[in-house]
Write a protein that holds these residues in place. Structure first.
Motif, short mmCIF file in Angstrom:
data_model
loop_
_atom_site.label_atom_id
_atom_site.label_comp_id
_atom_site.label_asym_id
_atom_site.label_seq_id
_atom_site.Cartn_x
_atom_site.Cartn_y
_atom_site.Cartn_z
N ARG A 1 -7.90 -3.11 -2.59
CA ARG A 1 -8.14 -2.21 -1.46
C ARG A 1 -9.60 -1.78 -1.46
NH1 ARG A 1 -3.95 -2.71 2.10
NH2 ARG A 1 -2.09 -3.12 0.84
N LYS B 1 -6.82 -2.06 6.05
CA LYS B 1 -7.17 -0.80 6.71
C LYS B 1 -8.53 -0.86 7.41
CE LYS B 1 -5.90 3.27 7.84
NZ LYS B 1 -4.70 3.48 8.67
N LEU C 1 0.82 -1.20 0.00
CA LEU C 1 0.00 0.00 0.00
C LEU C 1 0.86 1.26 0.00
CD1 LEU C 1 -2.78 1.33 0.22
CD2 LEU C 1 -2.66 1.01 2.70
N THR D 1 -13.31 -5.29 -2.60
CA THR D 1 -12.02 -4.62 -2.78
C THR D 1 -11.76 -4.35 -4.26
OG1 THR D 1 -10.78 -6.72 -2.84
CG2 THR D 1 -11.05 -5.64 -0.69
N VAL E 1 -10.07 4.00 0.79
CA VAL E 1 -8.68 3.98 1.23
C VAL E 1 -7.97 5.27 0.83
CG1 VAL E 1 -7.62 2.89 -0.80
CG2 VAL E 1 -6.66 2.47 1.46
#
Length: 213
Positions: free
Chosen positions: A39, A90, A25, A156, A43
């Motif tokens: 992700r 996250k 990331l 994601t 994010v």
């Protein structure tokens, strides 16, 4: 592989570099690499240089592992326990930071997480379901219990660094077209079929009562 199929469809060259989740990331957000594979939306609130390619290409399914037969069925069950997770997931980090469990340890890899379990430094390890399946043989040797119940499901998305924003329309179209033709669903089906053909399969874990309902 899903990512390879998408880039081939879009006729964009692809080189995959496997890195720890958090480093992947950080590298993508700083432009060291061109993007990051999976992700959640949002994010970019933390890493504004990243832009999502839609629609979603994966699902993050968080499950729990433990050396004990008790494994939580929801997050509220975790408050009395020492919990570990891999940095970089996250949405999971934010959820756990709010929960205030007995202790929370963050590491860089699934292997480090299992080492903490083996040393009794944590009671529960939270992992991505599909990522953990790639380590079934390793987990089986350690006698680790899986809880089939999913604690969290999040769609994601492929994210690109802003320098590659011009590629997003092509990749958007590629994902839509592959989904429409059923290609991505077939790739996922083949992934699970391959798991069941291994010496250590999900069926074997169920037979040995290491896979808990």
């Amino acid at each position: 592989m899903t990512l390879q199929a998408i880039f081939e469809e879009a006729q964009i060259p692809l080189e995959i570099e496997l890195l720890p989740i958090k480093r992947s990331l950080l590298n993508a957000s700083s432009g060291i690499t061109d993007g990051d594979a999976a992700r959640i939306l949002g994010v970019n609130e933390y890493f504004p240089s990243l832009y999502a390619v839609k629609p979603a290409i994966y699902e993050m399914n968080v499950i729990a592992l433990s050396y004990k037969q008790f494994i939580p069925k929801d997050f509220s069950d975790l408050e009395k326990y020492n919990v570990g997770l891999v940095r970089g997931m996250k949405v999971l980090e934010v959820t756990m930071d709010k929960l205030h469990c007995k202790s929370l340890i963050k590491v860089d890899s699934h292997e480090q997480l299992i080492a903490l379990l083996a040393k009794n430094r944590i009671d529960i390890a939270l992992v991505d379901k599909e990522a953990s399946f790639l380590l079934l043989n390793y987990y089986h040797k350690k006698g680790i219990f899986f809880r089939e119940t999913t604690l969290m499901i999040e769609s994601t998305y492929l994210h690109l660094h802003r320098k590659n924003i011009s590629l997003i329309p092509k990749l958007n179209k590629a994902i839509h077209d592959l989904k429409k033709r059923g290609v991505l669903a077939e790739i996922k089906k083949e992934f699970y079929k391959e798991l069941e053909n291994r010496d250590i399969s999900l069926d074997k874990l169920r037979e040995e009562k290491l896979w808990l309902k």
